[in-house]
Design a protein around this motif. Structure first.
Motif, PDB file in Angstrom:
ATOM      1  N   GLU A  45      34.783-125.432 -28.955  1.00 24.62           N
ATOM      2  CA  GLU A  45      33.977-124.819 -27.895  1.00 24.62           C
ATOM      3  C   GLU A  45      33.191-125.906 -27.150  1.00 24.62           C
ATOM      4  OE1 GLU A  45      31.376-122.241 -30.038  1.00 24.62           O
ATOM      5  OE2 GLU A  45      33.017-121.099 -30.922  1.00 24.62           O
ATOM      6  N   PHE A  46      33.142-125.829 -25.850  1.00 20.28           N
ATOM      7  CA  PHE A  46      32.269-126.638 -24.992  1.00 20.28           C
ATOM      8  C   PHE A  46      32.397-128.152 -25.190  1.00 20.28           C
ATOM      9  CE2 PHE A  46      30.099-122.605 -26.122  1.00 20.28           C
ATOM     10  CZ  PHE A  46      30.394-121.926 -24.952  1.00 20.28           C
ATOM     11  N   PRO A  47      33.611-128.676 -24.998  1.00 14.99           N
ATOM     12  CA  PRO A  47      33.781-130.133 -25.021  1.00 14.99           C
ATOM     13  C   PRO A  47      33.201-130.750 -23.747  1.00 14.99           C
ATOM     14  CG  PRO A  47      35.825-129.104 -24.360  1.00 14.99           C
ATOM     15  CD  PRO A  47      34.874-127.978 -24.700  1.00 14.99           C
ATOM     16  N   GLY A  48      33.113-132.069 -23.733  1.00 17.04           N
ATOM     17  CA  GLY A  48      32.680-132.767 -22.530  1.00 17.04           C
ATOM     18  C   GLY A  48      31.212-133.113 -22.531  1.00 17.04           C
ATOM     19  N   ALA A  49      30.780-133.694 -21.431  1.00 17.39           N
ATOM     20  CA  ALA A  49      29.444-134.284 -21.343  1.00 17.39           C
ATOM     21  C   ALA A  49      28.313-133.273 -21.294  1.00 17.39           C
ATOM     22  CB  ALA A  49      29.370-135.185 -20.114  1.00 17.39           C
ATOM     23  N   HIS A  50      28.619-131.996 -21.044  1.00 16.67           N
ATOM     24  CA  HIS A  50      27.550-131.017 -20.856  1.00 16.67           C
ATOM     25  C   HIS A  50      27.692-129.830 -21.816  1.00 16.67           C
ATOM     26  CE1 HIS A  50      26.427-133.317 -17.363  1.00 16.67           C
ATOM     27  NE2 HIS A  50      27.661-133.231 -16.914  1.00 16.67           N
ATOM     28  N   GLY A  51      27.946-130.126 -23.079  1.00 15.69           N
ATOM     29  CA  GLY A  51      28.188-129.083 -24.065  1.00 15.69           C
ATOM     30  C   GLY A  51      27.047-128.096 -24.203  1.00 15.69           C
ATOM     31  N   VAL A  52      25.818-128.572 -24.173  1.00 13.82           N
ATOM     32  CA  VAL A  52      24.657-127.683 -24.334  1.00 13.82           C
ATOM     33  C   VAL A  52      24.506-126.805 -23.092  1.00 13.82           C
ATOM     34  CG1 VAL A  52      22.168-127.575 -24.723  1.00 13.82           C
ATOM     35  CG2 VAL A  52      23.520-129.359 -25.847  1.00 13.82           C
ATOM     36  N   ARG A  53      24.568-127.419 -21.931  1.00 16.96           N
ATOM     37  CA  ARG A  53      24.464-126.665 -20.667  1.00 16.96           C
ATOM     38  C   ARG A  53      25.589-125.633 -20.565  1.00 16.96           C
ATOM     39  NH1 ARG A  53      25.228-130.224 -15.528  1.00 16.96           N
ATOM     40  NH2 ARG A  53      23.582-131.375 -16.599  1.00 16.96           N
ATOM     41  N   ASP A  54      26.794-126.022 -20.949  1.00 16.46           N
ATOM     42  CA  ASP A  54      27.934-125.114 -20.853  1.00 16.46           C
ATOM     43  C   ASP A  54      27.775-123.925 -21.799  1.00 16.46           C
ATOM     44  OD1 ASP A  54      28.964-126.868 -18.996  1.00 16.46           O
ATOM     45  OD2 ASP A  54      30.424-127.769 -20.377  1.00 16.46           O
ATOM     46  N   ALA A  55      27.230-124.160 -22.988  1.00 18.27           N
ATOM     47  CA  ALA A  55      26.998-123.060 -23.930  1.00 18.27           C
ATOM     48  C   ALA A  55      26.003-122.061 -23.353  1.00 18.27           C
ATOM     49  CB  ALA A  55      26.505-123.609 -25.269  1.00 18.27           C
ATOM     50  N   LEU A  56      24.931-122.556 -22.769  1.00 14.53           N
ATOM     51  CA  LEU A  56      23.945-121.666 -22.150  1.00 14.53           C
ATOM     52  C   LEU A  56      24.562-120.887 -20.992  1.00 14.53           C
ATOM     53  CD1 LEU A  56      20.693-123.831 -22.117  1.00 14.53           C
ATOM     54  CD2 LEU A  56      21.066-121.695 -23.362  1.00 14.53           C
ATOM     55  N   PRO A  64      16.677-116.432 -27.361  1.00 16.19           N
ATOM     56  CA  PRO A  64      16.269-115.927 -26.050  1.00 16.19           C
ATOM     57  C   PRO A  64      15.287-116.902 -25.392  1.00 16.19           C
ATOM     58  CG  PRO A  64      16.162-114.178 -27.703  1.00 16.19           C
ATOM     59  CD  PRO A  64      16.424-115.465 -28.441  1.00 16.19           C
ATOM     60  N   GLY A  65      15.489-117.170 -24.129  1.00 16.41           N
ATOM     61  CA  GLY A  65      14.594-118.077 -23.416  1.00 16.41           C
ATOM     62  C   GLY A  65      14.904-119.545 -23.593  1.00 16.41           C
ATOM     63  N   ASP A  66      15.967-119.860 -24.339  1.00 14.49           N
ATOM     64  CA  ASP A  66      16.323-121.266 -24.532  1.00 14.49           C
ATOM     65  C   ASP A  66      16.621-121.939 -23.195  1.00 14.49           C
ATOM     66  OD1 ASP A  66      16.188-122.500 -27.017  1.00 14.49           O
ATOM     67  OD2 ASP A  66      18.053-121.603 -27.734  1.00 14.49           O
ATOM     68  N   THR A  67      16.164-123.162 -23.066  1.00 14.70           N
ATOM     69  CA  THR A  67      16.561-124.029 -21.964  1.00 14.70           C
ATOM     70  C   THR A  67      17.541-125.051 -22.522  1.00 14.70           C
ATOM     71  OG1 THR A  67      14.817-125.636 -22.387  1.00 14.70           O
ATOM     72  CG2 THR A  67      14.281-123.797 -20.899  1.00 14.70           C
ATOM     73  N   GLU A  68      18.160-125.816 -21.645  1.00 10.13           N
ATOM     74  CA  GLU A  68      19.053-126.869 -22.116  1.00 10.13           C
ATOM     75  C   GLU A  68      18.293-127.827 -23.035  1.00 10.13           C
ATOM     76  OE1 GLU A  68      22.118-130.273 -20.374  1.00 10.13           O
ATOM     77  OE2 GLU A  68      21.032-128.998 -18.979  1.00 10.13           O
ATOM     78  N   HIS A  69      17.059-128.145 -22.660  1.00  7.90           N
ATOM     79  CA  HIS A  69      16.252-129.071 -23.467  1.00  7.90           C
ATOM     80  C   HIS A  69      15.906-128.470 -24.830  1.00  7.90           C
ATOM     81  CE1 HIS A  69      13.354-132.185 -24.483  1.00  7.90           C
ATOM     82  NE2 HIS A  69      12.506-131.220 -24.777  1.00  7.90           N
ATOM     83  N   SER A  70      15.407-127.239 -24.848  1.00  6.40           N
ATOM     84  CA  SER A  70      14.970-126.649 -26.127  1.00  6.40           C
ATOM     85  C   SER A  70      16.143-126.449 -27.080  1.00  6.40           C
ATOM     86  CB  SER A  70      14.227-125.331 -25.895  1.00  6.40           C
ATOM     87  OG  SER A  70      15.090-124.338 -25.366  1.00  6.40           O
ATOM     88  N   LEU A  71      17.286-126.037 -26.538  1.00  9.50           N
ATOM     89  CA  LEU A  71      18.463-125.853 -27.392  1.00  9.50           C
ATOM     90  C   LEU A  71      18.948-127.193 -27.919  1.00  9.50           C
ATOM     91  CD1 LEU A  71      20.685-124.160 -28.651  1.00  9.50           C
ATOM     92  CD2 LEU A  71      21.876-124.166 -26.431  1.00  9.50           C
ATOM     93  N   HIS A  72      18.998-128.199 -27.055  1.00 11.11           N
ATOM     94  CA  HIS A  72      19.464-129.520 -27.488  1.00 11.11           C
ATOM     95  C   HIS A  72      18.533-130.096 -28.558  1.00 11.11           C
ATOM     96  CE1 HIS A  72      21.572-133.480 -26.096  1.00 11.11           C
ATOM     97  NE2 HIS A  72      21.953-133.087 -27.274  1.00 11.11           N
ATOM     98  N   GLU A  73      17.237-129.863 -28.423  1.00 10.40           N
ATOM     99  CA  GLU A  73      16.283-130.364 -29.421  1.00 10.40           C
ATOM    100  C   GLU A  73      16.508-129.721 -30.784  1.00 10.40           C
ATOM    101  OE1 GLU A  73      14.044-133.012 -29.206  1.00 10.40           O
ATOM    102  OE2 GLU A  73      15.306-133.281 -27.432  1.00 10.40           O
ATOM    103  N   ARG A  74      17.005-128.477 -30.817  1.00  9.19           N
ATOM    104  CA  ARG A  74      17.309-127.833 -32.100  1.00  9.19           C
ATOM    105  C   ARG A  74      18.659-128.270 -32.652  1.00  9.19           C
ATOM    106  NH1 ARG A  74      16.320-123.347 -29.824  1.00  9.19           N
ATOM    107  NH2 ARG A  74      18.215-122.339 -30.538  1.00  9.19           N
ATOM    108  N   ILE A  75      19.563-128.678 -31.761  1.00 11.11           N
ATOM    109  CA  ILE A  75      20.878-129.150 -32.208  1.00 11.11           C
ATOM    110  C   ILE A  75      20.773-130.563 -32.791  1.00 11.11           C
ATOM    111  CG2 ILE A  75      23.173-129.860 -31.398  1.00 11.11           C
ATOM    112  CD1 ILE A  75      23.013-127.539 -29.363  1.00 11.11           C
TER     113      ILE A  75
END
Length: 194
Positions: free
Chosen positions: A114-125, A158-169
């Protein structure tokens, strides 16, 4: 002791975690050098741990292949058993991958394939999924398409941003990387057998 070269492009948070792990006497791998494709903040981590570093600036070469040839020559000077791409935001030329295979691994902030490439977190959101994850893979000629060595799910809140999700990953990515390098060093993970 497994000899590791780490390649970065940015801040090097995964690198820092690997350096901290390898500073323990019972960790079976040692980072022998850190390289970057540009002036990267993460090189400061290598300096802090007394690890040699090098830069092979992509912009100094007429082509990706020419850059790759110089990068490969520099990597080989350190005689690594394993090369870790840790936030290297550039695809390695096929000649580099082929020369080092299968001993090149990469971390990725998604549950591959799932979600390969340079923007995996953004693409998941953007896809609106309820969970994504982190993966450690063997690098092949494709984009995040090599054999998966380790992965773990991370919920999208809920409410995740690209930054907040990436910080948890990121902490999951770091733990998977440290465990995977340990497994390669101890022989639990056989890259040649994949």
């Amino acid at each position: 002791m497994l000899r590791v070269v780490v390649l970065i492009s940015g801040g090097g948070s995964n690198l820092r975690a690997l350096l901290e792990a390898s500073a323990h006497a019972d960790y079976p791998a040692h980072v022998v050098a850190v390289g970057a494709d540009r002036e990267a903040d993460g090189l400061a981590h290598a300096e802090a741990f007394g690890i040699p570093s090098f830069t092979v600036p992509y912009s100094s070469f007429p082509s990706r292949e020419a850059w790759g040839d110089e990068l490969l020559t520099t990597i080989r000077e350190w005689e690594p058993d394993l090369v870790v791409l840790s936030g290297l935001m550039r695809l390695l030329p096929a000649t580099v991958v082929d020369a080092l295979a299968p001993n090149v691994i990469n971390t990725h902030p998604a549950f591959l394939p799932e979600f390969p490439g340079a923007h995996g977190v953004r693409d998941a959101l953007a896809a609106g999924v309820e969970q994504t994850g982190a993966s450690v893979i063997v690098v092949d000629a494709g984009v995040d398409s090599g054999p998966i060595l380790a992965q773990e799910r991370v919920p999208v809140l809920p409410g995740d941003t690209e930054h907040s999700l990436h910080e948890r990953i990121k902490p999951v990515e770091r733990r998977l990387l440290i465990d995977t390098v340990r497994g390669i060093a101890t022989g639990e993970i056989d890259l040649a057998g994949l």
